[in-house]
Design a protein around this motif. Structure first.
Motif, short mmCIF file in Angstrom:
data_model
loop_
_atom_site.label_atom_id
_atom_site.label_comp_id
_atom_site.label_asym_id
_atom_site.label_seq_id
_atom_site.Cartn_x
_atom_site.Cartn_y
_atom_site.Cartn_z
N THR A 143 38.20 20.32 28.87
CA THR A 143 36.96 19.56 28.76
C THR A 143 37.23 18.44 27.77
OG1 THR A 143 35.61 21.52 29.21
CG2 THR A 143 34.54 19.68 28.08
N ALA A 144 36.98 17.23 28.20
CA ALA A 144 37.11 16.07 27.31
C ALA A 144 35.70 15.63 26.93
CB ALA A 144 37.86 14.94 28.01
N VAL A 145 35.52 15.35 25.67
CA VAL A 145 34.19 15.00 25.16
C VAL A 145 34.31 13.80 24.24
CG1 VAL A 145 32.20 15.87 23.88
CG2 VAL A 145 33.58 17.46 25.23
N MET A 146 33.40 12.85 24.41
CA MET A 146 33.28 11.74 23.48
C MET A 146 32.09 12.07 22.57
SD MET A 146 35.78 9.99 24.62
CE MET A 146 35.72 8.42 23.81
N VAL A 147 32.27 11.86 21.28
CA VAL A 147 31.23 12.23 20.31
C VAL A 147 30.94 11.05 19.39
CG1 VAL A 147 30.54 13.90 18.54
CG2 VAL A 147 32.20 14.58 20.31
N GLN A 148 29.68 10.64 19.35
CA GLN A 148 29.24 9.65 18.38
C GLN A 148 28.82 10.38 17.12
OE1 GLN A 148 25.93 7.71 20.27
NE2 GLN A 148 27.21 6.09 21.12
N ARG A 158 39.71 12.50 6.41
CA ARG A 158 40.73 13.51 6.05
C ARG A 158 40.56 14.77 6.89
NH1 ARG A 158 39.84 11.83 0.84
NH2 ARG A 158 38.41 13.55 0.44
N VAL A 159 39.31 15.20 7.05
CA VAL A 159 39.04 16.40 7.85
C VAL A 159 39.38 16.17 9.32
CG1 VAL A 159 37.21 17.95 8.65
CG2 VAL A 159 37.37 17.36 6.23
N VAL A 160 39.05 15.00 9.84
CA VAL A 160 39.36 14.68 11.23
C VAL A 160 40.86 14.84 11.49
CG1 VAL A 160 39.54 12.73 12.86
CG2 VAL A 160 37.36 13.24 11.75
N TRP A 161 41.70 14.40 10.57
CA TRP A 161 43.15 14.52 10.72
C TRP A 161 43.60 15.98 10.77
CZ3 TRP A 161 46.82 11.40 12.28
CH2 TRP A 161 46.59 10.03 12.26
N GLN A 162 42.78 16.89 10.26
CA GLN A 162 43.15 18.31 10.22
C GLN A 162 42.72 19.08 11.48
OE1 GLN A 162 41.35 19.77 6.62
NE2 GLN A 162 42.49 18.34 5.34
N VAL A 163 41.96 18.45 12.36
CA VAL A 163 41.44 19.13 13.55
C VAL A 163 42.24 18.67 14.78
CG1 VAL A 163 39.40 19.58 14.97
CG2 VAL A 163 39.15 19.23 12.49
N PRO A 164 43.14 19.51 15.29
CA PRO A 164 44.01 19.07 16.38
C PRO A 164 43.28 18.73 17.68
CG PRO A 164 44.32 21.41 15.94
CD PRO A 164 43.42 20.88 14.87
N GLN A 165 42.13 19.31 17.91
CA GLN A 165 41.37 19.01 19.14
C GLN A 165 40.77 17.61 19.13
OE1 GLN A 165 41.01 21.69 17.20
NE2 GLN A 165 40.75 23.56 18.40
N LEU A 223 33.51 2.65 13.61
CA LEU A 223 32.79 1.60 14.32
C LEU A 223 31.86 0.83 13.39
CD1 LEU A 223 31.61 3.73 17.40
CD2 LEU A 223 33.71 2.38 17.19
N GLY A 224 31.60 -0.39 13.77
CA GLY A 224 30.54 -1.17 13.13
C GLY A 224 29.29 -1.02 13.98
N GLY A 225 28.15 -1.15 13.39
CA GLY A 225 26.91 -1.02 14.17
C GLY A 225 26.18 0.25 13.81
N GLY A 226 25.43 0.80 14.76
CA GLY A 226 24.55 1.93 14.51
C GLY A 226 25.22 3.29 14.44
N VAL A 227 26.50 3.39 14.80
CA VAL A 227 27.23 4.65 14.79
C VAL A 227 28.44 4.47 13.90
CG1 VAL A 227 28.52 6.28 16.24
CG2 VAL A 227 26.44 5.22 17.11
N ASP A 228 28.77 5.48 13.12
CA ASP A 228 29.91 5.36 12.20
C ASP A 228 31.26 5.64 12.87
OD1 ASP A 228 28.29 4.73 9.97
OD2 ASP A 228 27.78 6.85 9.77
N TYR A 229 31.31 6.65 13.76
CA TYR A 229 32.58 7.04 14.37
C TYR A 229 32.37 7.40 15.84
CZ TYR A 229 34.44 7.47 9.66
OH TYR A 229 34.82 7.21 8.37
N LEU A 230 33.44 7.21 16.59
CA LEU A 230 33.51 7.72 17.95
C LEU A 230 34.76 8.60 18.01
CD1 LEU A 230 32.43 7.72 20.86
CD2 LEU A 230 33.95 5.78 21.31
N LEU A 231 34.56 9.85 18.41
CA LEU A 231 35.65 10.81 18.50
C LEU A 231 35.94 11.13 19.96
CD1 LEU A 231 34.38 13.50 15.94
CD2 LEU A 231 35.74 11.47 15.46
N LYS A 232 37.20 11.39 20.25
CA LYS A 232 37.57 11.96 21.54
C LYS A 232 38.11 13.35 21.24
CE LYS A 232 40.42 11.39 25.64
NZ LYS A 232 41.46 10.57 26.32
#
Length: 161
Positions: free
Chosen positions: A65-70, A86-93, A100-109
């Motif tokens: 399952t692939a998920v995009m997360v704002q 730092r925590v994102v780098w520790q999560v292999p999934q 991002l700039g704008g209304g959302v800070d990050y987009l994750l895959k």
């Protein structure tokens, strides 16, 4: 670093086939082997080429399952962004993360074996209290296009005006 047309052809060729032989690469870009090898080494040594990778057809191994997360953070202090990253780098999934700039800070895959495994990843992030204010989940139902090679010629043309 200023790249010429031959450098761009080298980069285009190895993006599409990282296992191409040095001789085949030289023929493809119109150089003899030694100058081609010299250019390739320069591109590696200057950090333009950062690695060679195999592209794995993961769905042939197992269902995923692939998920995009704002993600939006509660606080917008530099220390909060750094802690989250730092925590994102520790999560292999989490296989990709864009600030991002704008209304959302990050987009994750995120890739996971199923939606429950994805939820465990999110629950783990929330439990670690990394400052997430809210997140929105978008399940990828079908991949329409996913290029791994950058369109170098088009980008150079765009930059030239």
């Amino acid at each position: 670093m200023k790249l010429d047309a031959i450098d761009l052809r080298i980069l285009d060729a190895i993006q599409r086939d990282g296992r191409i032989t040095k001789l085949a690469l030289a023929e493809k870009v119109g150089l003899s082997a030694t100058p081609c090898w010299t250019r390739l080494r320069r591109l590696e040594q200057t950090g333009v080429i950062v690695g060679y990778h195999a592209r794995v057809a993961l769905r042939r191994i197992m269902p995923i399952t692939a998920v995009m997360v704002q993600v939006s953070l509660r606080n917008h202090r530099q220390s909060e962004f750094e802690r989250f990253e730092r925590v994102v780098w520790q999560v292999p999934q989490i296989v990709a993360c864009w600030s991002l700039g704008g209304g959302v800070d990050y987009l994750l895959k995120v890739v996971a074996s199923d939606i429950e495994a994805y939820q465990r990843v999110i629950d783990g992030l929330l439990a670690r209290e990394v400052g997430i204010d809210r997140y929105f989940t978008y399940v990828v139902t079908r991949t329409v296009k996913e290029e791994m090679a950058f369109p170098l010629s088009a980008l150079v043309g765009d930059a030239a005006g």
